[in-house]
Design a protein around this motif. Structure first.
Motif, PDB file in Angstrom:
ATOM      1  N   GLU A 181       0.833  -1.210   0.000  1.00  0.00           N
ATOM      2  CA  GLU A 181       0.000   0.000   0.000  1.00  0.00           C
ATOM      3  C   GLU A 181       0.867   1.259   0.000  1.00  0.00           C
ATOM      4  O   GLU A 181       0.516   2.264  -0.623  1.00  0.00           O
ATOM      5  N   LEU A 182       1.988   1.199   0.693  1.00  0.00           N
ATOM      6  CA  LEU A 182       2.879   2.357   0.730  1.00  0.00           C
ATOM      7  C   LEU A 182       3.463   2.633  -0.655  1.00  0.00           C
ATOM      8  O   LEU A 182       3.661   3.795  -1.039  1.00  0.00           O
ATOM      9  N   ILE A 225       3.164   6.222  -2.584  1.00  0.00           N
ATOM     10  CA  ILE A 225       4.286   7.054  -3.027  1.00  0.00           C
ATOM     11  C   ILE A 225       4.142   7.400  -4.504  1.00  0.00           C
ATOM     12  O   ILE A 225       4.517   8.492  -4.953  1.00  0.00           O
ATOM     13  N   LYS A 226       3.569   6.494  -5.294  1.00  0.00           N
ATOM     14  CA  LYS A 226       3.341   6.782  -6.710  1.00  0.00           C
ATOM     15  C   LYS A 226       2.279   7.875  -6.880  1.00  0.00           C
ATOM     16  O   LYS A 226       2.343   8.683  -7.796  1.00  0.00           O
ATOM     17  N   LYS A 227       1.308   7.874  -5.978  1.00  0.00           N
ATOM     18  CA  LYS A 227       0.215   8.845  -6.062  1.00  0.00           C
ATOM     19  C   LYS A 227       0.632  10.202  -5.518  1.00  0.00           C
ATOM     20  O   LYS A 227       0.319  11.243  -6.102  1.00  0.00           O
ATOM     21  N   TRP A 228       1.345  10.208  -4.390  1.00  0.00           N
ATOM     22  CA  TRP A 228       1.680  11.463  -3.709  1.00  0.00           C
ATOM     23  C   TRP A 228       2.991  12.084  -4.182  1.00  0.00           C
ATOM     24  O   TRP A 228       3.236  13.247  -3.938  1.00  0.00           O
ATOM     25  N   ASP A 229       3.847  11.315  -4.743  1.00  0.00           N
ATOM     26  CA  ASP A 229       5.180  11.766  -5.166  1.00  0.00           C
ATOM     27  C   ASP A 229       6.144  11.834  -3.982  1.00  0.00           C
ATOM     28  O   ASP A 229       7.232  11.255  -4.016  1.00  0.00           O
ATOM     29  N   LEU A 287      11.754   4.398  -0.309  1.00  0.00           N
ATOM     30  CA  LEU A 287      10.872   3.529   0.470  1.00  0.00           C
ATOM     31  C   LEU A 287      11.468   2.126   0.599  1.00  0.00           C
ATOM     32  O   LEU A 287      11.443   1.534   1.686  1.00  0.00           O
ATOM     33  N   ASP A 288      12.033   1.608  -0.489  1.00  0.00           N
ATOM     34  CA  ASP A 288      12.651   0.278  -0.459  1.00  0.00           C
ATOM     35  C   ASP A 288      13.808   0.236   0.537  1.00  0.00           C
ATOM     36  O   ASP A 288      14.044  -0.789   1.194  1.00  0.00           O
ATOM     37  N   LYS A 324       1.123  12.788   3.349  1.00  0.00           N
ATOM     38  CA  LYS A 324       1.553  13.420   2.108  1.00  0.00           C
ATOM     39  C   LYS A 324       2.434  14.617   2.435  1.00  0.00           C
ATOM     40  O   LYS A 324       2.120  15.405   3.326  1.00  0.00           O
ATOM     41  N   PHE A 325       3.561  14.745   1.751  1.00  0.00           N
ATOM     42  CA  PHE A 325       4.446  15.874   1.986  1.00  0.00           C
ATOM     43  C   PHE A 325       3.804  17.129   1.400  1.00  0.00           C
ATOM     44  O   PHE A 325       3.415  17.162   0.237  1.00  0.00           O
TER      45      PHE A 325
END
Length: 304
Positions: free
Chosen positions: A133-134, A138-142, A166-167, A185-186
């Motif tokens: 899910e993370l 990250i793909k959605k929020w950048d 993230l990895d 989200k940043f």
């Protein structure tokens, strides 16, 4: 008729010792006695009573006090907080244990604020086994920020700017044996924030904090610096609503401006916002006396 009596545990560093003396003096003028420096770490529970075993006030039954005022973020222990909760079942507290526990948890605070119509950063809480899910997030929020749900001063905040970041982070988080991951989200902001202090629903003061050139966190303990900053009506109203929603008698609300959505965002509600230090007073932060007066009024009202 005997005087009202309260217990107080206020931090001593950064000018806190002088603040405590002023509070005690003003309460004494209202016939309210204070047992000072009551750290519940030095208390025991025995049958129906919580008895203090410190060097001073030894043998005092804290459950017989008219109120307990706890205001020390840096020296809390799990034992102290456990007795804090028990004591609040019997006598009034500032802040209440429920509001204190709520504001100590970033997820629960954001959850409550959002359900009261107060804008926060978008967030995600997922089980430790839902790491995929993370990656979707990250793909959605950048960009996003991993936050421990407890803690203060910016400790443990980690900015994640890519799937590769993230990895690299996931093995470390897994080693910590966390039950869940909380990310936000940043927010695209100017590396400054508003810290708005509220006592008993009343505006006390506002000042700003600015991140250092090498960091994005505004917390002073993370290298941020304090500067004079005026509050506008919108920021003050948001802070008041945030304190009401979380139930704190005393709160410091951290607010930033989202440059993408052009709106104010609440980052955190701090249940133990510091008084201005002597150094900060010299630079023009002169709200301590107003804050002391409002706290004394609050204690007076809650013990009548």
């Amino acid at each position: 008729m005997s005087n009202r009596k309260i217990g107080m545990w206020l931090y001593k560093n950064g000018g806190g010792d002088k603040i405590g003396k002023k509070i005690i003096k003003k309460l004494k003028e209202r016939d309210i006695d204070v047992l000072d420096d009551i750290n519940l770490r030095h208390a025991i529970a025995k049958n129906a009573h919580i008895i203090y075993h410190g060097e001073e006030h030894r043998g005092e039954k804290l459950d017989k006090l008219d109120l307990f005022f706890s205001y020390n973020a840096g020296e809390q222990t799990l034992y102290q907080m456990y007795l804090y909760q028990a004591l609040n079942r019997i006598i009034p507290m500032i802040n209440t244990y429920d509001s204190f526990a709520l504001t100590e948890d970033k997820f629960h605070t954001s959850f409550v604020l959002r359900n009261n119509g107060i804008k926060t950063a978008d967030y995600k809480l997922c089980h430790r086994d839902d790491g995929h899910e993370l990656k979707k997030i990250i793909k959605k929020w950048d960009k996003m920020v991993y936050k421990p749900t407890d803690g203060w001063g910016g400790v443990g905040l980690t900015k994640i700017e890519s799937e590769a970041n993230l990895d690299m982070l996931m093995p470390f988080l897994n080693q910590m044996d966390l039950r869940y991951f909380y990310v936000e989200k940043f927010i695209n902001y100017d590396n400054t924030d508003f810290r708005v202090d509220i006592v008993d629903g009343k505006f006390v003061a506002c000042y700003g904090r600015k991140a250092s050139g090498t960091d994005w966190r505004t917390n002073v303990t993370s290298g941020g610096s304090v500067f004079i900053r005026e509050a506008n009506d919108e920021v003050v109203n948001i802070a008041k609503k945030a304190c009401k929603a979380t139930g704190v008698d005393i709160g410091g609300v951290d607010i930033i401006y989202d440059r993408d959505t052009e709106e104010y965002i609440v980052l955190e509600v701090n249940g133990i916002p510091a008084f201005a230090t002597p150094e900060q007073e010299k630079m023009g932060l002169n709200f301590n006396n107003k804050k002391i007066d409002l706290i004394v009024d609050l204690i007076d009202r809650k013990t009548k």
